[in-house]
Design a protein around this motif. Sequence first.
Motif, mmCIF file in Angstrom:
data_model
loop_
_atom_site.group_PDB
_atom_site.id
_atom_site.type_symbol
_atom_site.label_atom_id
_atom_site.label_comp_id
_atom_site.label_asym_id
_atom_site.label_seq_id
_atom_site.Cartn_x
_atom_site.Cartn_y
_atom_site.Cartn_z
ATOM 1 N N GLU A 13 0.810 -1.222 0.000
ATOM 2 C CA GLU A 13 0.000 0.000 0.000
ATOM 3 C C GLU A 13 0.849 1.281 0.000
ATOM 4 N N ASN A 14 2.160 1.156 0.306
ATOM 5 C CA ASN A 14 3.014 2.351 0.309
ATOM 6 C C ASN A 14 3.568 2.690 -1.077
ATOM 7 N N ASN A 15 3.351 1.788 -2.051
ATOM 8 C CA ASN A 15 3.769 2.046 -3.439
ATOM 9 C C ASN A 15 5.244 2.444 -3.557
ATOM 10 N N HIS A 16 6.116 1.686 -2.884
ATOM 11 C CA HIS A 16 7.540 2.027 -2.892
ATOM 12 C C HIS A 16 8.122 2.086 -4.302
ATOM 13 N N TRP A 17 7.798 1.079 -5.126
ATOM 14 C CA TRP A 17 8.393 1.043 -6.467
ATOM 15 C C TRP A 17 7.925 2.210 -7.320
ATOM 16 N N ASP A 18 6.616 2.476 -7.327
ATOM 17 C CA ASP A 18 6.089 3.559 -8.144
ATOM 18 C C ASP A 18 6.657 4.909 -7.700
ATOM 19 N N ARG A 19 6.827 5.098 -6.409
ATOM 20 C CA ARG A 19 7.401 6.345 -5.909
ATOM 21 C C ARG A 19 8.872 6.449 -6.292
ATOM 22 N N TYR A 24 13.283 8.705 -9.494
ATOM 23 C CA TYR A 24 14.567 8.409 -10.146
ATOM 24 C C TYR A 24 14.405 7.801 -11.538
ATOM 25 N N GLY A 25 13.245 7.962 -12.131
ATOM 26 C CA GLY A 25 12.946 7.300 -13.393
ATOM 27 C C GLY A 25 13.969 7.503 -14.487
ATOM 28 N N THR A 26 14.523 8.711 -14.582
ATOM 29 C CA THR A 26 15.486 8.993 -15.647
ATOM 30 C C THR A 26 16.819 8.284 -15.419
ATOM 31 N N ARG A 27 17.059 7.819 -14.202
ATOM 32 C CA ARG A 27 18.335 7.164 -13.884
ATOM 33 C C ARG A 27 18.202 5.637 -13.867
ATOM 34 N N ILE A 28 16.997 5.126 -14.082
ATOM 35 C CA ILE A 28 16.776 3.675 -14.056
ATOM 36 C C ILE A 28 16.863 3.140 -15.474
ATOM 37 N N ARG A 29 17.654 2.096 -15.666
ATOM 38 C CA ARG A 29 17.764 1.501 -16.998
ATOM 39 C C ARG A 29 16.424 0.900 -17.427
ATOM 40 N N PRO A 30 16.037 1.046 -18.683
ATOM 41 C CA PRO A 30 14.744 0.529 -19.159
ATOM 42 C C PRO A 30 14.553 -0.956 -18.887
ATOM 43 N N ILE A 31 15.628 -1.738 -18.986
ATOM 44 C CA ILE A 31 15.508 -3.178 -18.755
ATOM 45 C C ILE A 31 15.104 -3.466 -17.316
#
Length: 201
Positions: A13-19, A24-31
Amino acid sequence: METNILRRIFFDENNHWDRFVEKYGTRIRPIVVKEVEKFRNCGNPKNGFKHLVCEGCHDIRIVPYRCKRRFCTTCSSGETEEWSRMMAEDVMQVNHRHVIFTIDEGLRVIFQKHRHLLKPLMDEAVRIVQEWFKKKCQLTPGVIAGLHTFGSRMNFNPHVHMLVTMGGMKKDGEWKSYDYIPFPLLRKQGQTVVLSSFEAT
């Protein structure tokens, strides 16, 4: 209640991954995003399932399709067990040593930026062990090598795990046991390999 601990950490319920992706979305590799999303939807009947009916008692079971990805703790554990079983059948029944070839913490960022160096690094680690056996004992050892890019703390920590036979084949095909590996010497050779690999960057 969700029994998969990693799934709870990522998607409760804390949505850790989505947050995390939002921040940091721009720093996460697409894979990485792709693998996590496969993990998120693993076992969801909305993505397809098998409908099984027992001809005897007419009991009905719905078995959702799995993602079969390495990041998924449910799918990868089964593949790991199967791989281990196959390896146990294929390897020679002799003594083995576990050898780990790792990289200094201060140099890991270079391999993170130049990931194409990781496979050659594993190949060189195997070569070092094989050449030592051939030079010192005139033997060809058995080596199973695997590259790990992350440590137990989920930090980028490229290292090579090797299962090395304690002995090897002579030129005439006869097996000869040998119970010594010079770890300090191999460590120095490994350091040379790591530094030499930077010339290709």
